[in-house]
Design a protein around this motif. Structure first.
Motif, PDB file in Angstrom:
ATOM      1  N   ARG A 164      -9.495 -16.068 -10.396  1.00 52.11           N
ATOM      2  CA  ARG A 164     -10.872 -15.573 -10.580  1.00 52.11           C
ATOM      3  C   ARG A 164     -11.250 -15.579 -12.058  1.00 52.11           C
ATOM      4  O   ARG A 164     -12.370 -15.910 -12.415  1.00 52.11           O
ATOM      5  CB  ARG A 164     -10.993 -14.159 -10.016  1.00 52.11           C
ATOM      6  N   SER A 165     -10.286 -15.216 -12.899  1.00 55.45           N
ATOM      7  CA  SER A 165     -10.600 -15.114 -14.343  1.00 55.45           C
ATOM      8  C   SER A 165     -10.924 -16.489 -14.936  1.00 55.45           C
ATOM      9  O   SER A 165     -11.608 -16.582 -15.936  1.00 55.45           O
ATOM     10  CB  SER A 165      -9.448 -14.459 -15.096  1.00 55.45           C
TER      11      SER A 165
ATOM     12  N   LEU B  63      -9.061 -10.668 -18.925  1.00 59.72           N
ATOM     13  CA  LEU B  63      -8.533 -10.607 -17.563  1.00 59.72           C
ATOM     14  C   LEU B  63      -8.908  -9.275 -16.926  1.00 59.72           C
ATOM     15  O   LEU B  63      -9.077  -8.271 -17.603  1.00 59.72           O
ATOM     16  CB  LEU B  63      -7.012 -10.747 -17.605  1.00 59.72           C
ATOM     17  N   GLU B  64      -9.009  -9.329 -15.607  1.00 59.02           N
ATOM     18  CA  GLU B  64      -9.365  -8.099 -14.904  1.00 59.02           C
ATOM     19  C   GLU B  64      -8.220  -7.109 -14.957  1.00 59.02           C
ATOM     20  O   GLU B  64      -7.092  -7.470 -15.248  1.00 59.02           O
ATOM     21  CB  GLU B  64      -9.656  -8.436 -13.444  1.00 59.02           C
TER      22      GLU B  64
ATOM     23  N   ALA C  65      -1.728 -10.600  -5.404  1.00 61.59           N
ATOM     24  CA  ALA C  65      -3.025 -10.311  -6.037  1.00 61.59           C
ATOM     25  C   ALA C  65      -3.068 -10.835  -7.467  1.00 61.59           C
ATOM     26  O   ALA C  65      -4.145 -11.152  -7.981  1.00 61.59           O
ATOM     27  CB  ALA C  65      -3.284  -8.818  -6.026  1.00 61.59           C
TER      28      ALA C  65
ATOM     29  N   PRO D 217      -5.224  -5.502 -14.049  1.00 57.89           N
ATOM     30  CA  PRO D 217      -4.214  -6.070 -13.159  1.00 57.89           C
ATOM     31  C   PRO D 217      -3.804  -5.131 -12.028  1.00 57.89           C
ATOM     32  O   PRO D 217      -3.242  -5.564 -11.057  1.00 57.89           O
ATOM     33  CB  PRO D 217      -3.038  -6.337 -14.096  1.00 57.89           C
TER      34      PRO D 217
ATOM     35  N   GLN E  24      -0.213 -13.138 -16.447  1.00 63.24           N
ATOM     36  CA  GLN E  24      -1.585 -13.659 -16.393  1.00 63.24           C
ATOM     37  C   GLN E  24      -2.034 -14.161 -17.764  1.00 63.24           C
ATOM     38  O   GLN E  24      -2.683 -15.198 -17.861  1.00 63.24           O
ATOM     39  CB  GLN E  24      -2.533 -12.565 -15.900  1.00 63.24           C
TER      40      GLN E  24
ATOM     41  N   GLN F  18      -4.512 -14.281  -7.489  1.00 60.79           N
ATOM     42  CA  GLN F  18      -5.953 -14.265  -7.207  1.00 60.79           C
ATOM     43  C   GLN F  18      -6.737 -13.821  -8.442  1.00 60.79           C
ATOM     44  O   GLN F  18      -7.783 -14.382  -8.767  1.00 60.79           O
ATOM     45  CB  GLN F  18      -6.248 -13.307  -6.031  1.00 60.79           C
ATOM     46  N   ARG F  19      -6.199 -12.797  -9.157  1.00 64.28           N
ATOM     47  CA  ARG F  19      -6.891 -12.324 -10.374  1.00 64.28           C
ATOM     48  C   ARG F  19      -6.943 -13.431 -11.426  1.00 64.28           C
ATOM     49  O   ARG F  19      -7.955 -13.631 -12.089  1.00 64.28           O
ATOM     50  CB  ARG F  19      -6.168 -11.099 -10.954  1.00 64.28           C
TER      51      ARG F  19
ATOM     52  N   GLY G 128      -5.825  -3.725 -10.208  1.00 63.02           N
ATOM     53  CA  GLY G 128      -6.778  -3.974  -9.139  1.00 63.02           C
ATOM     54  C   GLY G 128      -7.599  -2.760  -8.757  1.00 63.02           C
ATOM     55  O   GLY G 128      -8.230  -2.746  -7.718  1.00 63.02           O
TER      56      GLY G 128
END
Lengths: 273, 175
Positions: A70-71, A79-80, A63, A82, B49, A66-67, A84
């Motif tokens: 998408r970001s 960022l979303e 995931a 994390p 990220q 994918q995050r 989820g």
């Protein structure tokens, strides 16, 4: 710090962030004015970066990728979450929308998409300009460096104080040398120079030969590319009187007692001082 | 297999698949070091990220002549995770996130595996006390004094152990 740092470990310690107070500030100010030491620090940073690879291997959740992807489609957005998890405030929101607010929301959404597309185009244009600027800067730097080098070559060739020396083939190879500084109560420092490299699975081993009894291992080492090696403050029994020091070639990891060829040997001849 | 630099050029051109390829290549090592430092899956994934998001935004600033991507990723992962662990602002970090020249290639899984084995082997060869001291400095970003306070050892002992560990490590990792 008046001179250059004496040992490679000084650069490692600085790169690690272990130095503090005066040690750190002295190194800071020396590095600002010494390109050679700055280059040695870069080497240390590269070496220490590898320590990251000693961390136990683990993999992020699928995931996470994918995050991230998408970001990328929402420039400038944080960022979303994390983990989820969906925010409770967003749950079931459409149930409470009136037709008017739903229409306003649709208009806003369309506007956001249009702005997003424009933003994406502008970001691409900015990236292109930066990339071009980076290439031009690199070309200017390279030309400046080549000019400076050409001037130096000319200076050396034309200076009246330059001496000219003709060299002929020499058969003799540099002779391996070692220096040991030993204090029975405080420890042992050993430096070697001009040592040939040893094959893989072999190592140099330093021995303290006591006045009585068998030789005691004082550590293993491998010389660097310049043939220099050192052993600093190895663990040794305190108060041991040394008769001599020797270096042998042994299997990797070292031996309990010397088995290999003696490369260096030095007998303790005088009193301290 | 595309080289790092080819993929970075793709990222500069806005190619998401190029970023995804770099992520597939390096997310394991970046995440592993962040996880080792933070001991928290969620926090480590945030660091991972953040780093790749920064790469996406600032790839055009990347200067190959100053070092490779792998070095930048490893140093960034350590610095950001330690900043987070010690609740520091990024500007107070131990070092800049500038490119770092790692001499060994990390572009293939085989190369990463071989180098990991070499580094882990070198650390396992250290006496336990030296290894523990080095790990406190590297994975927690502690200074000499902080390590002495944490372990209760005299400052001189900590300095000697760390210096000896670094000396042995340098000899083991030199090509």
């Amino acid at each position: 710090m008046n001179g250059h740092p004496q040992f490679e470990e000084d650069f490692d310690l600085y790169a690690l962030g272990a130095l503090e107070g005066e040690e750190r500030t002295a190194m800071d100010s020396h590095l600002k004015g010494c390109p050679d030491c700055a280059a040695r620090l870069e080497e240390a940073r590269g070496r220490l970066a590898l320590l990251a690879l000693s961390a136990p291997t683990s993999a992020p959740s699928p995931a996470a990728k994918q995050r991230l992807l998408r970001s990328l489609k929402a420039p400038g957005r944080r960022l979303e979450n994390p983990q989820g998890f969906e925010s409770p405030r967003r749950m079931g929101i459409w149930r409470w929308l009136t037709p008017v607010s739903a229409f306003a929301a649709i208009v806003l959404a369309a506007l956001s998409v249009w702005l997003g597309v424009q933003n994406g185009r502008l970001s691409q244009a900015v990236r292109d300009v930066r990339s071009q600027q980076q290439r031009l800067k690199a070309q200017v730097r390279q030309t400046q460096a080549e000019n400076a080098r050409a001037r130096l070559v000319l200076d050396v060739l034309t200076s009246p104080s330059t001496v000219k020396v003709d060299l002929v083939a020499a058969e003799a190879h540099p002779v391996p040398q070692g220096k040991a500084f030993y204090n029975p109560d405080k420890g042992l420092l050993f430096y070697a120079a001009n040592l040939p490299s040893v094959p893989a699975h072999w190592t140099y081993q330093l021995w303290l030969v006591p006045a009585k009894g068998n030789p005691v291992s004082a550590g293993i080492f491998k010389p660097d590319r310049g043939g220099n090696g050192s052993v600093l403050l190895p663990p040794l029994p305190t108060g041991l009187t040394a008769k001599a020091f020797a270096v042998t070639i042994e299997p990797a990891g070292g031996m309990q007692q010397p088995t290999g060829k003696k490369v260096l040997i030095g007998v303790v001849s005088g009193q301290p001082g | 297999m595309s080289s790092d630099m080819t993929l970075i050029r793709g990222v500069m051109a806005g190619d998401e698949t190029a970023l995804a390829s770099l992520y597939d290549r390096y997310s394991g090592v970046v995440y592993s070091v962040a996880k080792r430092i933070l001991d928290d899956q969620g926090a480590a994934e945030e660091v991972l990220q953040d780093i790749f998001y920064q790469l996406w935004r600032t790839a055009s600033n990347f200067d190959e002549s100053r070092g490779g991507l792998a070095g930048w990723l490893l140093v960034s992962a350590r610095n950001r995770a330690i900043d987070r662990l010690r609740r520091r602002k990024p500007s107070e970090g131990i070092d800049d996130d500038k490119p770092v020249a790692v001499k060994s290639s990390l572009e293939s899984e085989i190369a990463q595996g071989e180098l990991m084995g070499k580094v882990k082997g070198a650390l396992q060869g250290l006496p336990e006390t030296q290894r523990a001291t080095l790990e406190l400095a590297y994975f927690e970003g502690l200074t000499h004094t902080e390590i002495a306070q944490r372990t209760g050892e005299p400052l001189g002992t900590v300095k000697t152990r760390l210096r000896s560990a670094l000396q042995t490590l340098r000899q083991a990792l030199n090509p």
